[in-house]
Design a protein around this motif. Structure first.
Motif, short mmCIF file in Angstrom:
data_model
loop_
_atom_site.label_atom_id
_atom_site.label_comp_id
_atom_site.label_asym_id
_atom_site.label_seq_id
_atom_site.Cartn_x
_atom_site.Cartn_y
_atom_site.Cartn_z
N SER A 1 -33.59 -2.77 37.87
CA SER A 1 -34.01 -4.03 38.46
C SER A 1 -33.17 -4.38 39.68
CB SER A 1 -33.92 -5.16 37.43
OG SER A 1 -34.29 -6.39 37.99
N TYR A 2 -31.88 -4.10 39.60
CA TYR A 2 -31.00 -4.39 40.73
C TYR A 2 -31.39 -3.56 41.95
CZ TYR A 2 -26.97 -3.94 43.78
OH TYR A 2 -26.17 -3.89 44.89
N LYS B 1 -32.03 -14.28 34.88
CA LYS B 1 -33.20 -14.86 35.55
C LYS B 1 -33.32 -14.34 36.98
CE LYS B 1 -33.30 -19.19 32.91
NZ LYS B 1 -33.16 -20.67 32.98
N VAL B 2 -32.18 -14.22 37.66
CA VAL B 2 -32.22 -13.73 39.05
C VAL B 2 -32.80 -12.33 39.10
CG1 VAL B 2 -30.78 -13.05 41.00
CG2 VAL B 2 -30.33 -15.19 39.81
N LEU B 3 -32.43 -11.48 38.15
CA LEU B 3 -32.91 -10.10 38.12
C LEU B 3 -34.19 -9.94 37.33
CD1 LEU B 3 -29.56 -8.13 37.75
CD2 LEU B 3 -30.88 -8.59 39.82
N GLU C 1 -23.80 -19.22 30.12
CA GLU C 1 -24.79 -19.79 31.03
C GLU C 1 -24.84 -19.00 32.34
OE1 GLU C 1 -26.98 -22.16 30.47
OE2 GLU C 1 -26.26 -22.20 28.40
N ARG C 2 -23.70 -18.51 32.78
CA ARG C 2 -23.68 -17.73 34.01
C ARG C 2 -24.46 -16.43 33.85
NH1 ARG C 2 -18.26 -15.51 37.12
NH2 ARG C 2 -19.28 -14.90 39.06
N GLU C 3 -24.31 -15.81 32.67
CA GLU C 3 -25.03 -14.56 32.43
C GLU C 3 -26.52 -14.79 32.27
OE1 GLU C 3 -22.71 -13.47 29.13
OE2 GLU C 3 -21.16 -12.46 30.31
N VAL D 1 -27.42 -11.83 48.32
CA VAL D 1 -26.11 -12.14 47.77
C VAL D 1 -26.23 -12.56 46.31
CG1 VAL D 1 -24.15 -13.73 47.91
CG2 VAL D 1 -25.13 -12.76 50.00
N LYS D 2 -27.25 -13.36 45.97
CA LYS D 2 -27.46 -13.77 44.58
C LYS D 2 -27.72 -12.57 43.68
CE LYS D 2 -29.23 -18.49 44.98
NZ LYS D 2 -30.39 -19.38 44.70
#
Length: 337
Positions: A295-296, A279-281, A272-274, A318-319
């Motif tokens: 993307s980063y 989604k963040v990236l 779930e963390r991955e 930070v996210k």
């Protein structure tokens, strides 16, 4: 009838991980332990190759004459203590999988489950311990580590130390008690059912959740040893033992890659963390390392506080940084090969 070494060895070879040789020798607690752990996770079963003659001698001595009660406690066994800790953690893990939806799980259900596992090991052979004090140690320790994912370790250690302190020899057996195979099998069946029923319910009715839990656990275990490919390979070999046994029993191809592919798919499931990091990236699930890096860089440039006056820029930056580190760990070399 006197027990025979050759018969014990034959049962050890054919059904040793299920405890058939212990059942033959009247060691019911040992047989149940082997049924629930598949021969002490395989290690205990292989270790018994040299110990079977002593087990047979002990069984024949009990049958020939009534064993006298002994007042002195048995000597401390590091192997038994290690087994108590491991089986306690194992029973706790099974409870976490199958019973964690029950009320007061961490206060009552988890410590009682782990105490039962520790006491089962304490009851192997001619030894036993004080069940009440072992369970009390679990119930007292559990609230201290309430809700922690690491709680099974200190609870099992506390129970194992208590069981070791109160170890004693079992009272003499009633003559002929080991010949009542029917009642013995009935008790063993009830114990096995009590252990397996919650786990079976969880597997068949919560298959998806169970697979995610197992995949996360296995992936986390292998991830610890990513920098030691030799040890990682040994762990993977152990995980593949059930498939190799199935091939031997069914006559299938021993070097078939089917199970390895299934294991690879299982281990490559995103946690779930991955998924959150993806989604963040703004990435798809099959994103390559190059796509993650690209993307980063783009998002880090966009949300860097020096270039973005938005007051939420620093938080978002930070996210992005944390998401990138999570996905980099997933792409570590040799993690799944």
């Amino acid at each position: 009838m006197a027990k025979r070494v050759l018969v014990a060895y034959a049962l050890w070879a054919v059904g040793g991980p299920l405890g058939l040789h212990h059942l033959y020798l009247g060691r019911d607690s040992h047989a149940l332990l082997w049924m629930l752990t598949l021969g002490g996770f395989g290690f205990g079963w292989s270790r018994e190759f040299l110990r079977i003659p002593a087990y047979v001698k002990e069984a024949n001595q009990d049958a020939e004459k009534e064993r006298k009660p002994r007042n002195a406690p048995p000597p401390v066994s590091p192997v038994r203590f290690a087994g108590q800790v491991c089986v306690g953690i194992y029973f706790g893990t099974v409870a976490l999988i199958g019973l964690n939806s029950l009320n007061f799980f961490y206060l009552i259900v988890l410590p009682l489950s782990m105490g039962a596992g520790v006491h089962l090991v304490s009851n192997v052979g001619q030894q036993t311990s004080d069940l009440t004090k072992t369970l009390t140690a679990c119930l007292v320790t559990s609230p201290i580590f309430y809700g922690s994912s690491l709680s099974p370790l200190p609870i099992s250690l506390a129970a194992s130390i208590t069981a070791t302190q109160h170890r004693r020899f079992k009272p003499p057996r009633t003559p002929g008690s080991q010949n009542n195979l029917g009642p013995r099998l009935y008790r063993l069946s009830l114990a096995w059912l009590a252990f397996s029923a919650p786990l079976g319910y969880c597997i068949f009715h919560n298959t998806t959740a169970t697979l995610y839990y197992l995949s996360d656990s296995i992936a986390a275990l292998l991830d610890i040893f990513w920098f030691l490919p030799g040890l990682r390979g040994a762990l993977e070999y152990i995980l593949l033992i059930p498939y190799r046994i199935l091939c031997v029993l069914t006559g299938g191809g021993y070097y078939d890659e089917a199970w390895k592919k299934v294991l690879e798919i299982l281990l490559r499931e995103y946690t779930e963390r991955e998924k959150t990091a993806l989604k963040v990236l703004s990435l798809e699930t099959e994103a390559s390392l190059e796509e993650i890096n690209r993307s980063y860089r783009e998002m880090a440039k966009t949300w860097h506080p020096d270039h973005n006056p938005n007051r939420d820029a620093e938080k978002m930056f930070v996210k992005v940084q944390e998401a990138y580190e999570v996905l980099l760990r997933w792409h570590k070399p040799h993690r799944f090969t």
